[in-house]
Write a protein that holds these residues in place. Structure first.
Motif, PDB file in Angstrom:
ATOM      1  N   ILE A   6       0.933  -1.216   0.016  1.00  0.00           N
ATOM      2  CA  ILE A   6      -0.107  -0.094  -0.002  1.00  0.00           C
ATOM      3  C   ILE A   6       0.837   1.357  -0.160  1.00  0.00           C
ATOM      4  O   ILE A   6       1.839   1.387   0.923  1.00  0.00           O
ATOM      5  N   ASN A   7       0.465   2.135  -1.009  1.00  0.00           N
ATOM      6  CA  ASN A   7       1.408   3.343  -1.191  1.00  0.00           C
ATOM      7  C   ASN A   7       0.882   4.358  -0.409  1.00  0.00           C
ATOM      8  O   ASN A   7      -0.123   4.859  -0.654  1.00  0.00           O
ATOM      9  N   CYS A   8       1.705   4.895   0.529  1.00  0.00           N
ATOM     10  CA  CYS A   8       1.492   5.967   1.455  1.00  0.00           C
ATOM     11  C   CYS A   8       1.947   7.321   1.249  1.00  0.00           C
ATOM     12  O   CYS A   8       3.317   7.334   1.709  1.00  0.00           O
ATOM     13  N   PRO A   9       1.483   8.370   0.875  1.00  0.00           N
ATOM     14  CA  PRO A   9       1.811   9.717   1.007  1.00  0.00           C
ATOM     15  C   PRO A   9       1.829  10.190   2.439  1.00  0.00           C
ATOM     16  O   PRO A   9       1.005   9.657   3.057  1.00  0.00           O
ATOM     17  N   PRO A  10       2.563  11.189   2.707  1.00  0.00           N
ATOM     18  CA  PRO A  10       2.040  11.903   4.150  1.00  0.00           C
ATOM     19  C   PRO A  10       0.604  12.286   4.098  1.00  0.00           C
ATOM     20  O   PRO A  10       0.057  12.836   3.231  1.00  0.00           O
ATOM     21  N   GLY A  11       0.044  12.155   5.107  1.00  0.00           N
ATOM     22  CA  GLY A  11      -1.678  12.101   5.312  1.00  0.00           C
ATOM     23  C   GLY A  11      -1.974  13.475   6.092  1.00  0.00           C
ATOM     24  O   GLY A  11      -1.397  13.988   7.003  1.00  0.00           O
ATOM     25  N   GLY A  12      -3.379  13.380   5.998  1.00  0.00           N
ATOM     26  CA  GLY A  12      -3.903  14.452   6.978  1.00  0.00           C
ATOM     27  C   GLY A  12      -4.345  13.905   8.219  1.00  0.00           C
ATOM     28  O   GLY A  12      -4.184  12.968   8.621  1.00  0.00           O
ATOM     29  N   GLY A  13      -4.613  15.067   9.110  1.00  0.00           N
ATOM     30  CA  GLY A  13      -4.746  14.697  10.666  1.00  0.00           C
ATOM     31  C   GLY A  13      -6.478  13.684  10.509  1.00  0.00           C
ATOM     32  O   GLY A  13      -7.110  13.761   9.771  1.00  0.00           O
ATOM     33  N   ALA A  14      -6.847  13.261  11.912  1.00  0.00           N
ATOM     34  CA  ALA A  14      -8.069  12.951  12.018  1.00  0.00           C
ATOM     35  C   ALA A  14      -8.884  14.025  11.831  1.00  0.00           C
ATOM     36  O   ALA A  14      -9.009  15.142  12.415  1.00  0.00           O
ATOM     37  N   GLN A  15     -10.298  13.395  11.159  1.00  0.00           N
ATOM     38  CA  GLN A  15     -11.252  14.429  10.789  1.00  0.00           C
ATOM     39  C   GLN A  15     -12.505  13.762  11.307  1.00  0.00           C
ATOM     40  O   GLN A  15     -12.778  12.612  11.293  1.00  0.00           O
ATOM     41  N   LEU A  16     -13.783  14.708  11.541  1.00  0.00           N
ATOM     42  CA  LEU A  16     -15.084  14.122  11.640  1.00  0.00           C
ATOM     43  C   LEU A  16     -15.433  13.849  10.332  1.00  0.00           C
ATOM     44  O   LEU A  16     -15.222  14.747   9.159  1.00  0.00           O
ATOM     45  N   SER A  17     -16.646  13.229  10.286  1.00  0.00           N
ATOM     46  CA  SER A  17     -17.147  12.751   9.020  1.00  0.00           C
ATOM     47  C   SER A  17     -18.783  12.691   9.178  1.00  0.00           C
ATOM     48  O   SER A  17     -19.094  12.461  10.209  1.00  0.00           O
ATOM     49  N   ASN A  18     -19.557  13.225   8.251  1.00  0.00           N
ATOM     50  CA  ASN A  18     -21.033  13.286   8.269  1.00  0.00           C
ATOM     51  C   ASN A  18     -21.544  12.005   7.608  1.00  0.00           C
ATOM     52  O   ASN A  18     -22.699  11.710   7.906  1.00  0.00           O
ATOM     53  N   SER A  19     -20.760  11.058   7.248  1.00  0.00           N
ATOM     54  CA  SER A  19     -21.302   9.897   6.712  1.00  0.00           C
ATOM     55  C   SER A  19     -20.963   8.594   7.708  1.00  0.00           C
ATOM     56  O   SER A  19     -19.884   8.203   7.707  1.00  0.00           O
ATOM     57  N   HIS A  20     -22.196   8.383   8.531  1.00  0.00           N
ATOM     58  CA  HIS A  20     -21.836   7.594   9.604  1.00  0.00           C
ATOM     59  C   HIS A  20     -21.995   6.070   8.991  1.00  0.00           C
ATOM     60  O   HIS A  20     -22.407   5.599   8.103  1.00  0.00           O
TER      61      HIS A  20
END
Ligand code: PMV
Length: 329
Positions: free
Chosen positions: A313-327
């Motif tokens: 799995i190819n991983c670039p630097p990622g974003g921080g933890a986020q809330l999401s509206n799709s439960h």
């Protein structure tokens, strides 16, 4: 009282191995990681269903009895928020759990953000890293984005042992972590028990503590200057030191399997040939190959030609933890 969060896994470039306080999960040394785009956990927590008991479903499986720290973490968040409602929790990761791909980090970070929000707490990033740390140490590093330092802290109450981003994901978008899965089996020894045993009886633990600050300084300098050779070579050396500790504790903990070694030797050979890459390995057999975007195609193609790699799995630097509206439910 329902919230969903998504958190990425993180892979340490300078590892955390050993607690100075087991209850508060306070580490002996600081650590540095990269938050990985591509390896994530999504978790929905609901306290509003008048549930008779807590239910936790992780990747369609009911929570195992040995995963006590997850239940304790939910209880901790309930107490902080002053609520007593039982929870329904569903969590899904897009990679194998408990096999050395930092699933506890993304899992506990997503759980912390979703559960604290669902319980009515509005915590800032620093507070979220401290609360995540209490669930699983490395989870503190899955809250911030990009390149992250978890400070070991000095205080007994843990209030200065938090994680923060030391470089955003856009600071070095060419940096890559290629997570190679060589086995989907659960790891034989959990990191909690493994590190406690190491601190107790590994004769070389002092040596680790004496040199780890130099690794921290080198990796921080390397990230700031985007010096790939410095970051990669220091990360590889740091991984080997951590595994030397694991192997020389009693009873020995050897997470490597033949497939792990095959990739390690391949990476070293490719490097001699001029294809610059390094490896890092956590509490399991998987190998993460560190490289730059310009070489990712060639390295992925060489990895896929090795029989031992199930998938990469190819991983670039990622974003921080986020809330999401799709439960999830
Ligand atoms: O936080 P834990 O218990 O998942 O420990 C993580 C330990 C390592 O993955 C081996 C090292 C690290 O810093 O991530």
């Amino acid at each position: 009282m329902k919230a969903t969060a998504i958190a990425n896994a993180n892979i340490a470039l300078v590892k955390y191995w050993g607690k100075r306080n087991k209850e508060l999960i306070l580490p002996f040394n600081s650590s540095i990681s990269m938050t990985c785009d591509g390896l994530h956990t999504k978790t929905t927590v609901d306290f509003s269903g008048s549930y008779g008991k807590d239910t936790v479903l992780i990747n369609d499986e009911e929570l195992k009895k040995d995963e006590k720290n997850i239940m304790a973490h939910i209880e901790r968040i309930r107490q902080m928020a002053g609520i007593t409602d039982k929870a329904k929790i569903i969590s899904e990761s897009n990679f194998p759990v408990a096999a050395g791909l930092a699933s506890s980090a993304s899992g506990l970070a997503a759980l912390t953000l979703a559960a604290s929000k669902a319980a009515g707490l509005n915590l800032n990033e620093k507070e979220l890293t401290i609360l995540s740390r209490l669930g699983s140490g490395s989870a503190s590093r899955s809250i911030p984005e990009g390149f992250v330092e978890w400070h070991h802290g000095e205080k007994e109450d843990g209030s200065d042992s938090f994680a923060e981003s030391i470089a955003s994901k856009s600071h070095w978008p060419e940096f890559r972590m290629l997570a190679c899965i060589v086995s989907e089996a659960r790891k034989p020894v959990g990191s909690r028990a493994g590190m406690a045993q190491t601190v107790d009886n590994c004769p070389y633990y002092e040596g680790w503590l004496k040199t780890v600050n130099d690794d921290i300084a080198a990796v921080k300098k390397g990230i700031a200057e985007r010096n790939f050779t410095l970051v990669g070579s220091t990360a590889e050396k740091n991984t080997l030191k951590m595994h030397a500790l694991m192997m020389t504790t009693t009873p020995a903990i050897i997470y490597w399997i033949p497939q792990t070694l095959e990739i390690m030797h391949s990476v070293m050979l490719w490097r001699e040939e001029g294809l610059e890459s390094y490896f890092t390995i956590d509490g399991g057999p998987q190998v993460k190959v560190i490289c730059l975007q310009k070489d990712e195609k060639e390295i992925l193609s060489r990895l896929s030609s090795l029989d031992c790699v199930i998938r990469a799995i190819n991983c670039p630097p990622g974003g921080g933890a986020q809330l999401s509206n799709s439960h999830l439910f």
